[in-house]
Design a protein around this motif. Structure first.
Motif, PDB file in Angstrom:
ATOM      1  N   VAL A   4       2.209 -11.602  95.562  1.00  0.00           N
ATOM      2  CA  VAL A   4       1.995 -10.705  96.708  1.00  0.00           C
ATOM      3  C   VAL A   4       3.104 -10.933  97.725  1.00  0.00           C
ATOM      4  O   VAL A   4       3.437 -12.080  98.046  1.00  0.00           O
ATOM      5  CB  VAL A   4       0.634 -10.963  97.389  1.00  0.00           C
ATOM      6  N   SER A   5       3.700  -9.853  98.207  1.00  0.00           N
ATOM      7  CA  SER A   5       4.600 -10.038  99.355  1.00  0.00           C
ATOM      8  C   SER A   5       3.920  -9.445 100.578  1.00  0.00           C
ATOM      9  O   SER A   5       3.235  -8.432 100.499  1.00  0.00           O
ATOM     10  CB  SER A   5       5.979  -9.439  99.084  1.00  0.00           C
ATOM     11  N   TRP A   6       4.105 -10.143 101.685  1.00  0.00           N
ATOM     12  CA  TRP A   6       3.300  -9.872 102.873  1.00  0.00           C
ATOM     13  C   TRP A   6       4.116  -9.322 104.028  1.00  0.00           C
ATOM     14  O   TRP A   6       5.266  -9.691 104.217  1.00  0.00           O
ATOM     15  CB  TRP A   6       2.601 -11.166 103.352  1.00  0.00           C
ATOM     16  N   GLU A   7       3.447  -8.486 104.786  1.00  0.00           N
ATOM     17  CA  GLU A   7       3.952  -8.021 106.069  1.00  0.00           C
ATOM     18  C   GLU A   7       3.481  -9.067 107.071  1.00  0.00           C
ATOM     19  O   GLU A   7       2.301  -9.106 107.409  1.00  0.00           O
ATOM     20  CB  GLU A   7       3.297  -6.667 106.375  1.00  0.00           C
ATOM     21  N   MET A   8       4.389  -9.933 107.509  1.00  0.00           N
ATOM     22  CA  MET A   8       3.940 -11.049 108.345  1.00  0.00           C
ATOM     23  C   MET A   8       3.642 -10.588 109.780  1.00  0.00           C
ATOM     24  O   MET A   8       4.415  -9.823 110.360  1.00  0.00           O
ATOM     25  CB  MET A   8       4.992 -12.155 108.371  1.00  0.00           C
ATOM     26  N   PRO A   9       2.545 -11.081 110.326  1.00  0.00           N
ATOM     27  CA  PRO A   9       2.216 -10.719 111.708  1.00  0.00           C
ATOM     28  C   PRO A   9       2.998 -11.578 112.696  1.00  0.00           C
ATOM     29  O   PRO A   9       3.652 -12.538 112.315  1.00  0.00           O
ATOM     30  CB  PRO A   9       0.724 -11.032 111.794  1.00  0.00           C
ATOM     31  N   GLU A  10       2.879 -11.247 113.970  1.00  0.00           N
ATOM     32  CA  GLU A  10       3.577 -11.998 115.023  1.00  0.00           C
ATOM     33  C   GLU A  10       3.201 -13.474 115.053  1.00  0.00           C
ATOM     34  O   GLU A  10       3.978 -14.322 115.441  1.00  0.00           O
ATOM     35  CB  GLU A  10       3.214 -11.416 116.397  1.00  0.00           C
ATOM     36  N   LEU A  11       1.986 -13.706 114.610  1.00  0.00           N
ATOM     37  CA  LEU A  11       1.437 -15.064 114.626  1.00  0.00           C
ATOM     38  C   LEU A  11       2.319 -16.055 113.870  1.00  0.00           C
ATOM     39  O   LEU A  11       2.217 -17.265 114.052  1.00  0.00           O
ATOM     40  CB  LEU A  11       0.035 -15.019 114.005  1.00  0.00           C
ATOM     41  N   VAL A  12       3.211 -15.527 113.034  1.00  0.00           N
ATOM     42  CA  VAL A  12       4.051 -16.398 112.226  1.00  0.00           C
ATOM     43  C   VAL A  12       4.901 -17.318 113.104  1.00  0.00           C
ATOM     44  O   VAL A  12       5.381 -18.352 112.676  1.00  0.00           O
ATOM     45  CB  VAL A  12       4.916 -15.548 111.248  1.00  0.00           C
ATOM     46  N   GLY A  13       5.044 -16.948 114.382  1.00  0.00           N
ATOM     47  CA  GLY A  13       5.820 -17.791 115.291  1.00  0.00           C
ATOM     48  C   GLY A  13       5.022 -18.944 115.890  1.00  0.00           C
ATOM     49  O   GLY A  13       5.560 -19.764 116.622  1.00  0.00           O
ATOM     50  N   LEU A  14       3.733 -19.007 115.564  1.00  0.00           N
ATOM     51  CA  LEU A  14       2.877 -20.006 116.219  1.00  0.00           C
ATOM     52  C   LEU A  14       2.996 -21.392 115.587  1.00  0.00           C
ATOM     53  O   LEU A  14       2.924 -21.549 114.380  1.00  0.00           O
ATOM     54  CB  LEU A  14       1.405 -19.561 116.153  1.00  0.00           C
ATOM     55  N   SER A  15       3.179 -22.377 116.434  1.00  0.00           N
ATOM     56  CA  SER A  15       3.020 -23.759 115.972  1.00  0.00           C
ATOM     57  C   SER A  15       2.214 -24.493 117.037  1.00  0.00           C
ATOM     58  O   SER A  15       2.412 -24.289 118.230  1.00  0.00           O
ATOM     59  CB  SER A  15       4.381 -24.394 115.718  1.00  0.00           C
ATOM     60  N   THR A  16       1.256 -25.297 116.608  1.00  0.00           N
ATOM     61  CA  THR A  16       0.315 -25.855 117.567  1.00  0.00           C
ATOM     62  C   THR A  16       0.964 -26.831 118.538  1.00  0.00           C
ATOM     63  O   THR A  16       0.546 -26.935 119.682  1.00  0.00           O
ATOM     64  CB  THR A  16      -0.876 -26.541 116.862  1.00  0.00           C
ATOM     65  N   ASP A  17       2.000 -27.542 118.096  1.00  0.00           N
ATOM     66  CA  ASP A  17       2.687 -28.451 119.029  1.00  0.00           C
ATOM     67  C   ASP A  17       3.202 -27.663 120.225  1.00  0.00           C
ATOM     68  O   ASP A  17       2.998 -28.015 121.378  1.00  0.00           O
ATOM     69  CB  ASP A  17       3.874 -29.138 118.345  1.00  0.00           C
ATOM     70  N   LYS A  18       3.886 -26.561 119.897  1.00  0.00           N
ATOM     71  CA  LYS A  18       4.443 -25.725 120.955  1.00  0.00           C
ATOM     72  C   LYS A  18       3.340 -25.090 121.788  1.00  0.00           C
ATOM     73  O   LYS A  18       3.479 -24.898 122.992  1.00  0.00           O
ATOM     74  CB  LYS A  18       5.340 -24.627 120.344  1.00  0.00           C
ATOM     75  N   HIS A  19       2.252 -24.765 121.106  1.00  0.00           N
ATOM     76  CA  HIS A  19       1.144 -24.099 121.792  1.00  0.00           C
ATOM     77  C   HIS A  19       0.569 -24.993 122.894  1.00  0.00           C
ATOM     78  O   HIS A  19       0.338 -24.552 124.015  1.00  0.00           O
ATOM     79  CB  HIS A  19       0.050 -23.727 120.788  1.00  0.00           C
ATOM     80  N   LEU A  20       0.348 -26.270 122.573  1.00  0.00           N
ATOM     81  CA  LEU A  20      -0.202 -27.177 123.590  1.00  0.00           C
ATOM     82  C   LEU A  20       0.772 -27.324 124.757  1.00  0.00           C
ATOM     83  O   LEU A  20       0.368 -27.377 125.916  1.00  0.00           O
ATOM     84  CB  LEU A  20      -0.538 -28.535 122.978  1.00  0.00           C
ATOM     85  N   ASP A  21       2.072 -27.371 124.450  1.00  0.00           N
ATOM     86  CA  ASP A  21       3.061 -27.435 125.523  1.00  0.00           C
ATOM     87  C   ASP A  21       2.989 -26.189 126.396  1.00  0.00           C
ATOM     88  O   ASP A  21       3.084 -26.254 127.621  1.00  0.00           O
ATOM     89  CB  ASP A  21       4.484 -27.551 124.944  1.00  0.00           C
ATOM     90  N   GLU A  22       2.800 -25.048 125.727  1.00  0.00           N
ATOM     91  CA  GLU A  22       2.723 -23.794 126.478  1.00  0.00           C
ATOM     92  C   GLU A  22       1.487 -23.785 127.384  1.00  0.00           C
ATOM     93  O   GLU A  22       1.534 -23.336 128.530  1.00  0.00           O
ATOM     94  CB  GLU A  22       2.689 -22.595 125.525  1.00  0.00           C
ATOM     95  N   LEU A  23       0.380 -24.289 126.844  1.00  0.00           N
ATOM     96  CA  LEU A  23      -0.839 -24.350 127.655  1.00  0.00           C
ATOM     97  C   LEU A  23      -0.611 -25.208 128.895  1.00  0.00           C
ATOM     98  O   LEU A  23      -1.013 -24.857 130.001  1.00  0.00           O
ATOM     99  CB  LEU A  23      -2.009 -24.901 126.837  1.00  0.00           C
ATOM    100  N   ARG A  24       0.078 -26.340 128.717  1.00  0.00           N
ATOM    101  CA  ARG A  24       0.353 -27.231 129.854  1.00  0.00           C
ATOM    102  C   ARG A  24       1.227 -26.524 130.891  1.00  0.00           C
ATOM    103  O   ARG A  24       0.978 -26.593 132.090  1.00  0.00           O
ATOM    104  CB  ARG A  24       1.071 -28.502 129.364  1.00  0.00           C
ATOM    105  N   GLN A  25       2.220 -25.832 130.379  1.00  0.00           N
ATOM    106  CA  GLN A  25       3.137 -25.128 131.270  1.00  0.00           C
ATOM    107  C   GLN A  25       2.396 -24.037 132.053  1.00  0.00           C
ATOM    108  O   GLN A  25       2.570 -23.900 133.266  1.00  0.00           O
ATOM    109  CB  GLN A  25       4.252 -24.515 130.420  1.00  0.00           C
TER     110      GLN A  25
END
Lengths: 170, 731
Positions: free
Chosen positions: B280-301
């Protein structure tokens, strides 16, 4: 066709040789008491007895059980160890959702069949492979102690014939 | 005596379903001692959608909530048992089908969640059973030609003079007479079953393998399906090659649906093997840019940069901090978590002509029925949703994602199918507890009393997921998608999702309080997870309060008591846990103690943990728990729920973390998302506050105090204040 004994009856399965025993039991023979939890031998929900020993049927290929004796929760003897365990489970209100409990009971009966007076460390060791997400562990531990205390039958009464022979040979 | 508000009377009337042949339920299992069909038959008394009394005298109870381990099967039956003077184990309990009669008295929905079942059904179920009792007694008086007052009910029989009679002797007559309303309830002093020590009544089929879970559903012609979803949530199929998969043994169909490509085969393992061969080849959603390490930093910011929306204010709010000589500040965090129910998600759907049937363990049967109707293109009335036991819920089964997939597979393949997720599918396609970062600030008066509490959380909102999932059942799909987004936009900045800040600020007294929220939605599906916002906010609040006690140089129990004068029950449950938990002198030699107390879903729970730390490893030896849930209808189920919540909470406290890299969930099974096992389970003792207040729920409130009690004990043992979950000591 692979032949084995399922709950005391000789059976033949036409599944591919690498099919995990769990799916043969559930899909081919329609016995739904053994549960699918992880497919990787990590949670114990699928525990059955193979020649009297507890195994994870989700990682046991059908080919490996040719000619052997499989017992599931449906086929376990309604006397001795099993009835003591079942009664202790009911008396202690052990199950919550109940999904893992077939596997827990298969692990517990296998333990008590070999070791009718287990220590807490023995219980922990025997039950460590069985996950209960509802957190019934304290009650499982108490129920195993309770069942052990109430057992008034010999171990040999429970063991399947093939196992009794092995025990005798040892 | 009546426990019902006037509006509740209408509830009971609306619930009345007349007719002896009522079929609203299925039996618990294939056990022989239960009726093969549910109609109690000719000559039975049909009281309403909850109670029927058959001509053989047997009481049938149509249990209106999902049983997922929390014990409603037993505890709600206990209410019926009490008013009908019939032991709970003698009642035939049936899992109710979807019917408007089973709508929640509070929210109008047939759903199970929010620890609400006992709280909301306590009064109406007792009343309806009391009415049924009165109907039988009046019919008995008429038939036996004795005054009603001379009759009593005992042991499931009518007693008159020296004689006793089966309820069944009077069922037919009762059915022809008006149904009594507002019959008197059994006074508390005469309770035989409520509040008494009883075993749960659903244990039998759960220890012999006969209890029917969704995954166990089978019938001739049912095929098995395995679905390959995009490794990044929300991704769509671009193209696929099913040549290899289609040629595999047993494969019947390969179909594309909204969320992926499904293989339908005769047997599960065949479908699973074939799905592995799908390209299967996929149409990747925007979420593909998510990484939880960065996410927690973003939440702090964002916590620093954004003012956020206010969800609560008392007194001067955050302004109470102005001019303080010292402001205590701390930042806490918690990760995404999966539910990991033992029974992986699964659903069977059969579509035949203009009718469909669905079998799945669900907390929202009403929505499920609607979803099948929408995706099969049928009228809702033509869809039958069969109730089954749930192999764990914890909030995961408040969603219909697997039902939508199964219905689309059945529709596209033209076959009755059961879709079964692997553990990996289940772990990677959850609606996760949202990750959170919280900043707490406090000002203490000179005498160590809390003057100002200012809290702010950043993270996703969990609650909209529930609405989102249900919308298609009340409006066309395209419109539902549009409205779903509109609703969030419209309410954004007007209303804070209450589940985002619940539990963060309520429990303690402070003249000035403020709670704010910064919504940061990554697009990773998030949802309700056992005790919801309380599951992380309880940890944040109780960790921070412990820090304040330390700053004030006060004992953690004393400090909490001094600052919780607003709720005597909260203080009492804390005192009980401290007393029973030997606060100040651990029972385990060398162990350190930590305490936490938290109110959620109207229930107060306090816990004292005894912990040792050896070679950087946290070992929890013992947890003493006190709970005030009002009147404990089934005390042993209350204890079981506290035990279970503590184990669930310890798993989260010690191990739980869902990590995302490039949009993909890294964890997959129990080796990398471990669960507490027997050897790590501490000794747990539960004490229930003796109370005659109205009952409140117990399925969730035992969880929030566990992680902070352990973390606070780790602080006592090591001096390390652990402010993020899972708890890990600095090495």
């Amino acid at each position: 066709m692979i032949q084995f004994t399922l709950n005391g009856e000789p059976v033949e399965a036409d599944d591919a040789a690498e099919t995990p025993l769990l799916w043969v039991i559930r899909d081919t023979f329609g016995l739904k008491g053994s549960k699918f939890g992880c497919g990787a031998g990590l949670c114990g929900a699928c525990t059955v007895h193979l020649d009297g020993r507890p195994v994870r049927s989700c990682v046991m290929p059908l080919a490996a059980i040719a000619g052997r004796e499989v017992t599931t929760i449906e086929g376990i003897s309604p006397t001795g160890v099993y009835s003591a365990v079942q009664q202790a489970w009911i008396d202690g209100s052990v199950p919550q959702c109940g999904y893992c409990q077939s596997g827990q009971i298969m692990a517990a009966t296998a333990l008590l069949a070999r070791n009718p007076a287990p220590t807490d460390a023995d219980i922990d060791r025997a039950m460590q492979g069985n996950i209960c997400r509802c957190g019934t562990y304290p009650r499982i531990r108490s129920a195993i102690r309770e069942a052990a205390g109430s057992l008034n039958v010999g171990v040999s009464e429970y063991l399947p014939d093939s196992d009794r022979q092995k025990e005798a040979e040892l | 005596m009546s426990l019902l508000q006037p509006s509740r009377r209408d509830f009971l009337k609306a619930a009345g379903v007349v007719g002896g042949g009522l079929v609203l339920s299925v039996p618990l299992s294939a056990r022989a001692d239960l009726p093969p069909n549910i109609s109690p038959g000719e000559g039975s008394y049909s009281h309403d959608a909850f109670i029927q009394i058959a001509n053989d005298g047997r009481v049938h109870f149509y249990m209106p909530r999902s049983e997922m381990g929390q014990g409603v099967y037993s505890s709600l039956a206990t209410l019926i048992a009490e008013e009908l003077s019939t032991p709970p184990e003698d009642i035939s309990v049936h899992l109710a089908q979807v019917h408007e009669a089973y709508a929640g008295p509070e929210n109008g929905l047939q759903s199970t969640g929010g620890s609400a079942s006992m709280r909301t059904f306590y009064a109406p179920l007792r009343q309806t059973a009391a009415n049924a009792r009165e109907a039988i007694a009046l019919a008995a008086a008429e038939k036996l030609q004795v005054p009603r007052e001379s009759l009593t009910l005992a042991g499931g029989r009518v007693v008159s003079g020296g004689q006793s009679y089966s309820f069944g002797d009077f069922a037919a007559l009762a059915n022809t007479r008006p149904i009594p309303e507002m019959a008197p309830l059994t006074p508390a002093g005469s309770f035989q079953f409520i509040g008494k020590e009883r075993s749960r009544i659903d244990a039998g089929p759960k220890v012999d393998g006969t209890a029917l879970f969704g995954i166990d559903v089978d019938f001739p012609g049912l095929k098995r399906a395995v679905l390959k979803r995009c490794p990044v949530a929300g991704g769509r199929v671009k193209s696929f090659d099913a040549t290899a998969a289609g040629a595999m043994p047993g494969v019947l169909k390969v179909v594309q649906i909204d969320s992926g490509v499904a293989v339908v085969a005769e047997r599960y393992w065949q479908a699973r093997q074939a799905a592995d061969q799908l390209e299967v080849s996929w149409e990747m959603p925007e979420l593909v840019g998510l990484s939880t390490d960065k996410h927690l930093d973003e939440l702090r910011q964002q916590l620093t940069e954004e003012k956020g929306d206010r969800s609560h204010k008392d007194g001067e709010g955050a302004d109470g901090l102005d001019g303080a000589s010292e402001i205590h500040t701390a930042e806490y965090s918690a990760p995404f978590l999966a539910h990991a129910t033992m029974e992986p998600m699964n659903c069977a759907v059969k579509i035949e002509g203009d009718r469909a049937e669905v079998w799945t363990g669900t907390q929202i049967p009403q929505v499920i029925r609607g979803l099948v109707a929408v995706h099969a293109g049928l009228d809702e009335e033509n869809v039958e949703a069969h109730p089954v036991f749930l192999g764990g819920g914890f909030g995961r089964r408040l969603y219909g994602d697997v039902v939508v997939d199964a219905t689309q597979i059945a529709r596209e393949s033209g076959l009755p199918v059961q879709l079964v997720w692997s553990r990996e599918d289940d772990m990677r396609n959850d609606l996760y507890r949202p990750a959170s970062v919280v900043r707490l600030e406090a000002r203490l008066d000179d005498d160590g009393k809390l003057n100002t509490l200012n809290v702010k959380r950043a993270g996703a909102n969990a609650y909209p997921s529930v609405v989102d999932g249900a919308l298609p059942t009340i409006m066309p799909m395209g419109l539902a998608r549009w409205v779903g987004r509109r609703v969030y936009d419209v309410f954004e900045h007007l209303v804070v999702d209450p589940t985002s800040t619940e539990g963060l600020y309520e429990d303690y007294d402070a003249p000035n309080k403020e709670a704010r929220h910064v919504t940061v939605d990554t697009g990773l599906p998030v949802g309700l997870w056992r005790s919801v916002g309380h599951s992380f906010n309880g940890f944040f609040k109780e960790g921070f309060i412990d820090e304040l006690a330390h700053h004030a140089g006060q004992d953690p129990v004393e400090f909490r008591l001094r600052n919780s004068r607003n709720d005597e029950r909260f203080a009492a449950v804390l005192r009980l846990a401290a007393d029973k938990g030997n606060w100040g002198s651990p029972r385990v030699s060398g162990a350190s103690q930590g305490v936490a107390v938290h109110t959620s879903f109207y229930t107060r729970v306090a816990q004292v943990a005894e912990v040792t730390v050896e070679e950087g490893q946290i070992k929890v030896h013992r947890i003493t728990c006190a709970v005030d849930c009002g009147l404990a209808v089934s005390p042993d189920i209350v204890r079981a729920q506290m035990e279970g919540s503590i184990v669930y909470g310890l798993t989260a406290a010690l191990y739980g973390s869902i990590d995302v890299e490039e949009g993909q969930v890294r964890q997959s099974n129990f080796h990398d998302y471990p669960m507490l096992r027997m050897a790590e389970t501490p000794d747990i003792e539960v004490f229930i506050v003796d109370s005659d207040e109205k009952p409140t729920g117990v399925g969730e409130p035992g969880l929030p105090p566990t992680a902070p009690a352990v973390a606070n004990a780790v602080f006592a043992a090591t001096g390390q204040r652990l402010r993020s979950l899972p708890l890990q000591l600095a090495t």
